[in-house]
Design a protein around this motif. Structure first.
Motif, short mmCIF file in Angstrom:
data_model
loop_
_atom_site.label_atom_id
_atom_site.label_comp_id
_atom_site.label_asym_id
_atom_site.label_seq_id
_atom_site.Cartn_x
_atom_site.Cartn_y
_atom_site.Cartn_z
N ILE A 48 -11.23 -20.19 14.12
CA ILE A 48 -12.19 -20.96 13.34
C ILE A 48 -11.59 -21.28 11.98
O ILE A 48 -11.67 -20.49 11.04
CB ILE A 48 -13.52 -20.20 13.17
N PHE A 49 -10.96 -22.43 11.89
CA PHE A 49 -10.46 -22.92 10.61
C PHE A 49 -11.57 -23.75 9.98
O PHE A 49 -12.18 -24.58 10.63
CB PHE A 49 -9.23 -23.82 10.80
N GLU A 50 -11.84 -23.52 8.72
CA GLU A 50 -12.83 -24.29 7.98
C GLU A 50 -12.19 -25.61 7.53
O GLU A 50 -11.00 -25.64 7.19
CB GLU A 50 -13.32 -23.52 6.75
N LYS A 51 -12.98 -26.67 7.53
CA LYS A 51 -12.48 -27.99 7.14
C LYS A 51 -11.83 -27.95 5.76
O LYS A 51 -10.74 -28.49 5.56
CB LYS A 51 -13.61 -29.01 7.18
N LYS A 52 -12.47 -27.34 4.80
CA LYS A 52 -11.93 -27.28 3.44
C LYS A 52 -10.61 -26.53 3.40
O LYS A 52 -9.68 -26.92 2.68
CB LYS A 52 -12.96 -26.63 2.49
N ALA A 53 -10.50 -25.47 4.18
CA ALA A 53 -9.25 -24.71 4.23
C ALA A 53 -8.12 -25.56 4.82
O ALA A 53 -6.98 -25.48 4.37
CB ALA A 53 -9.43 -23.43 5.04
N VAL A 54 -8.46 -26.37 5.81
CA VAL A 54 -7.47 -27.26 6.43
C VAL A 54 -7.00 -28.30 5.42
O VAL A 54 -5.81 -28.56 5.28
CB VAL A 54 -8.06 -27.91 7.70
N GLU A 55 -7.93 -28.88 4.69
CA GLU A 55 -7.58 -29.87 3.66
C GLU A 55 -6.71 -29.23 2.57
O GLU A 55 -5.73 -29.83 2.13
CB GLU A 55 -8.83 -30.47 3.04
N ASN A 56 -7.09 -28.04 2.15
CA ASN A 56 -6.32 -27.34 1.11
C ASN A 56 -4.92 -26.99 1.60
O ASN A 56 -3.95 -27.09 0.85
CB ASN A 56 -7.03 -26.08 0.65
N PHE A 57 -4.83 -26.58 2.87
CA PHE A 57 -3.52 -26.25 3.43
C PHE A 57 -2.64 -27.50 3.47
O PHE A 57 -1.44 -27.44 3.17
CB PHE A 57 -3.67 -25.64 4.83
N PHE A 58 -3.22 -28.64 3.83
CA PHE A 58 -2.47 -29.89 3.85
C PHE A 58 -1.94 -30.21 2.46
O PHE A 58 -0.78 -30.59 2.28
CB PHE A 58 -3.34 -31.05 4.35
N SER A 59 -2.79 -30.06 1.46
CA SER A 59 -2.39 -30.34 0.08
C SER A 59 -1.23 -29.45 -0.35
O SER A 59 -0.27 -29.90 -0.98
CB SER A 59 -3.59 -30.14 -0.85
N ASP A 60 -1.31 -28.17 0.02
CA ASP A 60 -0.24 -27.23 -0.30
C ASP A 60 1.05 -27.61 0.43
O ASP A 60 2.13 -27.60 -0.18
CB ASP A 60 -0.67 -25.81 0.07
N CYS A 61 0.95 -27.96 1.70
CA CYS A 61 2.13 -28.38 2.48
C CYS A 61 2.77 -29.61 1.86
O CYS A 61 3.99 -29.70 1.75
CB CYS A 61 1.75 -28.68 3.93
N ARG A 62 1.94 -30.56 1.46
CA ARG A 62 2.45 -31.79 0.87
C ARG A 62 3.18 -31.51 -0.44
O ARG A 62 4.26 -32.05 -0.69
CB ARG A 62 1.32 -32.79 0.65
N SER A 63 2.64 -30.64 -1.27
CA SER A 63 3.29 -30.27 -2.53
C SER A 63 4.64 -29.61 -2.28
O SER A 63 5.63 -29.91 -2.96
CB SER A 63 2.40 -29.33 -3.34
#
Length: 118
Positions: A48-63
């Motif tokens: 169960i990944f939370e939507k906000k956690a997924v978005e935050n993880f994407f932002s971190d990966c992009r950085s």
């Protein structure tokens, strides 16, 4: 009130997530559909990944990717360890310290391990 379980981003989860992001972009969407990506990620990973956690993880990966890309393409004279894939740079070098500061400390991990799935 119960505390939500912290999800661990394993290499398999990261790879699955990145594949889902690529599918979204390759389908012609101008924006990521975080609801669909999160739903599919949960289904494929059985977590169960939370939507906000997924978005935050994407932002971190992009950085991290932006810093890695800059290091690989714009920095000249850096040696790369063929075995580890890490840059060979003196962590006390003033230019390196400025790079770390610019990217909020993220690149310091590059000295120990390369960016996965680049």
């Amino acid at each position: 009130m119960s505390r939500k379980e912290r999800i661990t981003w394993t290499n398999k989860a990261i790879e699955t997530f990145l594949d889902l992001c690529l599918e979204t972009k390759n389908s012609g969407c101008s924006k990521y559909d975080w609801d669909t990506i999160t739903l599919r990620l949960n289904a494929q990973m059985g977590k169960i990944f939370e939507k906000k956690a997924v978005e935050n993880f994407f932002s971190d990966c992009r950085s991290k990717f932006k810093a890695w890309y800059e290091l690989k393409t714009r920095w000249t004279g850096i040696g790369w360890n063929e075995v580890t894939g890490c840059p060979m740079i003196d962590p006390n070098d003033e230019k390196w310290k400025a790079f770390i500061k610019l990217h909020k400390g993220r690149p310091s991990a590059f000295l120990k391990s390369p960016l996965p799935f680049k």
